[in-house]
Design a protein around this motif. Sequence first.
Motif, PDB file in Angstrom:
ATOM      1  N   ALA A  39       0.947  -0.907  -0.266  1.00 22.02           N
ATOM      2  CA  ALA A  39      -0.143  -0.556  -0.447  1.00 22.02           C
ATOM      3  C   ALA A  39       0.533   1.229  -0.402  1.00 22.02           C
ATOM      4  N   ASN A  86       1.088   4.209  -3.045  1.00 25.65           N
ATOM      5  CA  ASN A  86       0.797   5.442  -2.175  1.00 25.65           C
ATOM      6  C   ASN A  86       0.976   6.472  -3.034  1.00 25.65           C
ATOM      7  N   GLN A 102      -7.147   3.774  -5.123  1.00 26.49           N
ATOM      8  CA  GLN A 102      -6.985   4.163  -3.631  1.00 26.49           C
ATOM      9  C   GLN A 102      -7.950   3.216  -3.767  1.00 26.49           C
ATOM     10  N   GLY A 103      -9.150   1.914  -3.876  1.00 23.39           N
ATOM     11  CA  GLY A 103     -10.047   1.334  -3.478  1.00 23.39           C
ATOM     12  C   GLY A 103      -9.024   0.546  -3.220  1.00 23.39           C
ATOM     13  N   ARG A 146      -6.863   1.116  -0.010  1.00 19.13           N
ATOM     14  CA  ARG A 146      -7.624   1.200   0.783  1.00 19.13           C
ATOM     15  C   ARG A 146      -7.748   0.065   0.964  1.00 19.13           C
ATOM     16  N   SER A 197      -4.289  -1.388   2.919  1.00 21.45           N
ATOM     17  CA  SER A 197      -4.183  -0.460   4.291  1.00 21.45           C
ATOM     18  C   SER A 197      -4.635  -0.947   5.416  1.00 21.45           C
ATOM     19  N   ARG A 198      -6.014  -1.404   5.324  1.00 19.76           N
ATOM     20  CA  ARG A 198      -6.373  -2.348   6.221  1.00 19.76           C
ATOM     21  C   ARG A 198      -5.410  -3.777   7.368  1.00 19.76           C
ATOM     22  N   THR A 239     -14.718  -5.543   6.256  1.00 18.38           N
ATOM     23  CA  THR A 239     -14.483  -6.249   5.190  1.00 18.38           C
ATOM     24  C   THR A 239     -15.377  -7.011   4.474  1.00 18.38           C
TER      25      THR A 239
END
Length: 333
Positions: free
Chosen positions: A133, A137, A168-169, A172, A175-176, A233
């Motif tokens: 990620a 980024n 970006q999806g 995200r 990154s979780r 999620t």
Amino acid sequence: MRPGPSRAAAAEALRGAGYRVRGAREPYEGTARFVERPSDLVVVSLAGFRRRDRAFLRAVKKRAPTARILLLVPEGRRGTAVSALQAGADAYVLEPFYPAELTAVAAALLQRGSEEPTEDTPRALGRLAGEVAHAINNPLQILALLGESADVGAETRTALAQEVGRVQGVMRILSRFGVLRRPQTSQEPLGPSLRSSLDAAAAGGDVRLVGDPPEDGPPIAVDTSQAAVAFDTLLHLLAARAPERPVEVEARVRTLPPDRPDTVEAAVRAPAVVLEAAALDGLRTAGVLNRDDTREVYPGLALAEAVAHNHGGRLLARATENGLVLGLGLPLA
């Protein structure tokens, strides 16, 4: 940053978040301070940034490759931000900034690489996803800034924005996985975390709760931040696999077995989501998935399974005639 209200506000926000902060008025002084004692995070204002000051960013990365660089970008300095990101900066925040925004981005940057090496699979997965990620980024922010340029035509700008949105999806979702550290547990019920995730998914137009909201359930040893991300999620997956949004879901928290309970189950069921057992098996090992018809990216079950494993529990994933059931089963004692 030059002395003034903006520097004072940034320093105050970061100190309030628990960081030790040192100031430098320009890159030469910053280089001297950094060589004297490297920092974990360097915040750089682009208000007075010059082209030659990119050497400071390269010096930081050469001296301490794990150090993170956060840019503060005032109006009119987007082009400079692209150059600084290409020189080694990791992320940016627009000025004037919100203190909460500044500290949230700082915390996200510092989270990466903060875990000690371990052979534990969930945490290794979390570190891998966090680094991927982070790698995505930087070029993503450069593309987003370039897409706002007046030199880009409207049609190209729209197409670029759509593709940036898809990346970006993915970011995200990845990154979780950063929550997969050693669980910081406390005695908490699972119900509030599940209800919070349901409320957020409903507000985003993804789900609609049918029936009563889930009860609290008994307190268990749980890292609620990990549980919340797992529920987020699972609901995202159900919404993405449903024929239409919002998908109707039922939710409950219960203890099992009834006579001598040793497990707390917190689960949701979506009657409209019907899967074959083979398809469900494929979801268990997936981190990120893509819908062929809409090109929407959505999470698989790997993160929720890792959260359950972290807590000594199991992932609940059952494909039934009455819809897909997803949730967590965690030890009561």
